[in-house]
Structure formats: structure tokens, C-alpha cells
Design a protein around this motif. Sequence first.
Motif, PDB file in Angstrom:
ATOM      1  N   ARG A 149       0.839  -1.196   0.000  1.00  0.00           N
ATOM      2  CA  ARG A 149       0.000   0.000   0.000  1.00  0.00           C
ATOM      3  C   ARG A 149       0.875   1.248   0.000  1.00  0.00           C
ATOM      4  NH1 ARG A 149      -2.534  -2.625   4.761  1.00  0.00           N
ATOM      5  NH2 ARG A 149      -4.254  -1.163   4.644  1.00  0.00           N
ATOM      6  N   THR A 150       0.267   2.331  -0.469  1.00  0.00           N
ATOM      7  CA  THR A 150       0.905   3.640  -0.434  1.00  0.00           C
ATOM      8  C   THR A 150       0.115   4.529   0.514  1.00  0.00           C
ATOM      9  OG1 THR A 150       1.638   3.432  -2.726  1.00  0.00           O
ATOM     10  CG2 THR A 150       1.602   5.648  -1.788  1.00  0.00           C
ATOM     11  N   LEU A 151       0.829   5.188   1.415  1.00  0.00           N
ATOM     12  CA  LEU A 151       0.203   6.187   2.280  1.00  0.00           C
ATOM     13  C   LEU A 151       0.507   7.567   1.696  1.00  0.00           C
ATOM     14  CD1 LEU A 151       1.153   4.794   5.818  1.00  0.00           C
ATOM     15  CD2 LEU A 151      -0.882   4.294   4.440  1.00  0.00           C
ATOM     16  N   THR A 152      -0.542   8.382   1.544  1.00  0.00           N
ATOM     17  CA  THR A 152      -0.379   9.742   1.012  1.00  0.00           C
ATOM     18  C   THR A 152      -0.815  10.734   2.077  1.00  0.00           C
ATOM     19  OG1 THR A 152      -0.872   8.920  -1.215  1.00  0.00           O
ATOM     20  CG2 THR A 152      -0.945  11.309  -0.871  1.00  0.00           C
ATOM     21  N   PHE A 153       0.016  11.734   2.292  1.00  0.00           N
ATOM     22  CA  PHE A 153      -0.196  12.708   3.372  1.00  0.00           C
ATOM     23  C   PHE A 153      -0.783  13.997   2.807  1.00  0.00           C
ATOM     24  CE2 PHE A 153       2.868   9.652   4.650  1.00  0.00           C
ATOM     25  CZ  PHE A 153       2.685   9.471   6.014  1.00  0.00           C
ATOM     26  N   HIS A 162      -0.912  22.141  12.422  1.00  0.00           N
ATOM     27  CA  HIS A 162       0.099  21.085  12.341  1.00  0.00           C
ATOM     28  C   HIS A 162      -0.555  19.720  12.122  1.00  0.00           C
ATOM     29  CE1 HIS A 162      -1.192  20.459  16.508  1.00  0.00           C
ATOM     30  NE2 HIS A 162      -0.914  21.736  16.735  1.00  0.00           N
ATOM     31  N   HIS A 163      -1.562  19.683  11.275  1.00  0.00           N
ATOM     32  CA  HIS A 163      -2.378  18.485  11.103  1.00  0.00           C
ATOM     33  C   HIS A 163      -2.310  17.991   9.663  1.00  0.00           C
ATOM     34  CE1 HIS A 163      -5.628  15.643  11.462  1.00  0.00           C
ATOM     35  NE2 HIS A 163      -6.010  16.085  12.649  1.00  0.00           N
ATOM     36  N   PHE A 164      -2.010  16.707   9.493  1.00  0.00           N
ATOM     37  CA  PHE A 164      -2.238  16.091   8.196  1.00  0.00           C
ATOM     38  C   PHE A 164      -3.148  14.886   8.353  1.00  0.00           C
ATOM     39  CE2 PHE A 164       2.431  14.328   8.476  1.00  0.00           C
ATOM     40  CZ  PHE A 164       2.061  13.343   9.362  1.00  0.00           C
ATOM     41  N   SER A 165      -3.768  14.498   7.228  1.00  0.00           N
ATOM     42  CA  SER A 165      -4.566  13.285   7.161  1.00  0.00           C
ATOM     43  C   SER A 165      -3.874  12.341   6.189  1.00  0.00           C
ATOM     44  CB  SER A 165      -5.989  13.600   6.695  1.00  0.00           C
ATOM     45  OG  SER A 165      -6.628  14.478   7.618  1.00  0.00           O
ATOM     46  N   ILE A 166      -4.062  11.043   6.387  1.00  0.00           N
ATOM     47  CA  ILE A 166      -3.277  10.059   5.655  1.00  0.00           C
ATOM     48  C   ILE A 166      -4.191   9.108   4.899  1.00  0.00           C
ATOM     49  CG2 ILE A 166      -1.476   8.306   5.834  1.00  0.00           C
ATOM     50  CD1 ILE A 166      -2.053  10.370   8.894  1.00  0.00           C
ATOM     51  N   HIS A 167      -4.097   9.128   3.587  1.00  0.00           N
ATOM     52  CA  HIS A 167      -4.887   8.230   2.749  1.00  0.00           C
ATOM     53  C   HIS A 167      -4.141   6.911   2.575  1.00  0.00           C
ATOM     54  CE1 HIS A 167      -6.286   6.486  -1.126  1.00  0.00           C
ATOM     55  NE2 HIS A 167      -7.456   6.805  -0.614  1.00  0.00           N
ATOM     56  N   ASP A 168      -4.896   5.820   2.713  1.00  0.00           N
ATOM     57  CA  ASP A 168      -4.357   4.467   2.562  1.00  0.00           C
ATOM     58  C   ASP A 168      -4.889   3.877   1.259  1.00  0.00           C
ATOM     59  OD1 ASP A 168      -3.480   1.789   2.953  1.00  0.00           O
ATOM     60  OD2 ASP A 168      -5.415   1.321   3.889  1.00  0.00           O
ATOM     61  N   SER A 169      -3.984   3.558   0.344  1.00  0.00           N
ATOM     62  CA  SER A 169      -4.407   3.125  -0.990  1.00  0.00           C
ATOM     63  C   SER A 169      -5.106   1.767  -0.975  1.00  0.00           C
ATOM     64  CB  SER A 169      -3.193   3.059  -1.931  1.00  0.00           C
ATOM     65  OG  SER A 169      -2.252   2.084  -1.470  1.00  0.00           O
ATOM     66  N   ILE A 174      -9.079   6.910   4.995  1.00  0.00           N
ATOM     67  CA  ILE A 174      -8.227   8.031   5.378  1.00  0.00           C
ATOM     68  C   ILE A 174      -8.252   8.201   6.889  1.00  0.00           C
ATOM     69  CG2 ILE A 174     -10.056   9.772   5.048  1.00  0.00           C
ATOM     70  CD1 ILE A 174      -7.727  11.573   3.880  1.00  0.00           C
ATOM     71  N   PHE A 175      -7.061   8.367   7.459  1.00  0.00           N
ATOM     72  CA  PHE A 175      -6.895   8.623   8.885  1.00  0.00           C
ATOM     73  C   PHE A 175      -6.979  10.140   9.076  1.00  0.00           C
ATOM     74  CE2 PHE A 175      -4.733   4.709   7.833  1.00  0.00           C
ATOM     75  CZ  PHE A 175      -5.131   3.837   8.847  1.00  0.00           C
ATOM     76  N   THR A 176      -8.031  10.589   9.750  1.00  0.00           N
ATOM     77  CA  THR A 176      -8.327  12.031   9.773  1.00  0.00           C
ATOM     78  C   THR A 176      -8.015  12.706  11.096  1.00  0.00           C
ATOM     79  OG1 THR A 176     -10.627  11.541  10.363  1.00  0.00           O
ATOM     80  CG2 THR A 176     -10.121  11.830   8.014  1.00  0.00           C
TER      81      THR A 176
END
Length: 319
Positions: A149-153, A162-169, A174-176
Amino acid sequence: MNKKPVNLGNNISFFDVFDLGMENRTGTYVIHDEKLTIVETSASPSIPYLLEGLKNLEIDPSEIHYIIVTHIHLDHAGGAGLLLKQCPNAKVIVHPRGFRHLIDPSRLIAGARLVYGDDFDRLYDPIYPIPEDRLIVKQDGETLEIGKRTLTFYDTPGHAKHHFSIHDSLSNGIFTGDTIGIYYQDVEEFDFFLPSTSPNQFDPDDMLHSLKKIEELNVSLIYFGHFGKSNNPSLVYSEIKKWLPVFVETGKEIYLEHKEMTLEELTPLISENLFGKIKAYLSEKNIPSNHKVYTILKLDIDVCSMGLADYFIRIENKK
């Protein structure tokens, strides 16, 4: 307190780490791939529960490659330094605006002490600095390959800068963190979501922009920091769009009536008004006034009200 890890599918596990000593408050996600990855640590008092969760999954902490914190508020990242002591091969991934605060958490600690006062030590201590060479910064749109998998920030301010969310392919989830709110799973009768407007970087326009950014990804799943997975993203978006104006208008009304008041004086007035509106809504949904959700809801609304008061004071000071 102990709850076994839950298999969420797509080789992702989730377990309760009993933030604030409360059940269904904050959870940790484990992504089982070639490079084992954790998302969210919660605060240091949660680390024993996190380590127990790993043990239940038959994972040795030395196997962990990455520890991702969606943002650096202490209920998401406060325990990262303590956990890292048990994970000799891991690095912590953080938003660029959070990087220096994990190296030197003194400002984080001072800010939390202002909010939580005498309860700080019980809720958050100890907070350890993280060596710079154990940190990785991910900019908006950058990726991380961890196996299949690819995680995209994605930079997603609104709750915090200082917040990002992470999409899991793999799961198209998405981790929000807190960007698009909190999922109150204590309410079992229906799915209940509210925005999180805590101090001191809350911005409603940024929050809606981040929500739109996530909505346009057409994700199938949302993994909340508080608490767990939703497989109904469209409902999440509509509920946050419904409640965020209620929060903002409530804060604005109180602020305009009492501009002379300090943050400390405004906060309980906003909280009482906002809590009343939410309680009325839940009552219409046949949620009794002694329901267990009110324990954590009262705490959250107090903190959210402080964020609303801070927001309007900041706007006034910019004039």
C-alpha cells in the motif's frame, strides 16, 4: 481495563488505549504490512495499553518501522517519545509544523498546562523529546511506501495548523485525526459526529476547506482518532457541515454579547449554551440525560468552547 484489538479489514487493526482513563475515547491503528506502521499513540498514560495491544497482536515493538501522528496535540502524540523508547527501529512521521515541537515539547507542555491545570500531570505526564534523527516530515501530497500500500499525506488544517490526514491506498480509507471531527461510538443508537474546535489554532474556514479536500478523494472509509472507523463518509461530511455553523454561531453570539470578558470568562458561557443545544438534539433522538456519552461530551464541549472563544478573540485582535 483491557479490550482486544479489532480487525477492521484491509490488514488494519484497531484497539482502545483508554485516553483520559476512558473507554472509547482514543484508539491506535496498526497497519500490518512489510513495514509495520502505527497511527496515533495518544498520551503517555496510554502507552501501557498500546504495548498491551501490540502484545495481543503478537507484535514485538522492535518490529515497528513507522509511528505516525496526525497532529501534535498531546492526546494524539504526547506518548510518542515514551513509545519510541520501546521501538528501537521506528521513526515518527509528523507534519512539518509539528516537527520542532516534538524535538522540544516545552511549548506543548506549557499550552496544555494552561488548558488542563492541576490535571495535567495525571493526564499527560511524562512527555519526552524525540531526537531529530528519529523524525520524518511529510509535506502535502508526499507519499510513503510500506509494502502493498501507499500512504499519502494531505495537509488538513482547521483543527490545528500542524495536522495532516493520511490516505491508505489499499483500503481507500483516510486517517483524519480530528480534522473532520469526533465519532462518539458511545451513542450506539445512531452515528453521532461533532466537530472538534479546540484551541488555539481552530479556523472554521480551514476546517471546511480540509473537509472538501477529503471529500474530493472519494474515500470509502474514515478512520477517526476519536474513535474508530466509519464506513459512511457522506454522513460524516453532512453532519460536520451541519454542526460546525452551530458551534461557530454559538461562540459568536456569546462573544459579541460579552466582548469585555476574558477567555476564561467566555468559555463556560459558550460551553453551557452549546452543550444545551447538543443535549436538546440528543434528547429528541431519545438519548436519556444520564447516558454515558455525556461524561466525555461535557469535557469535549468545554475544550471546544475555549477554542471558539480563542478564535473570536484572535479575530478581534487582528482588527
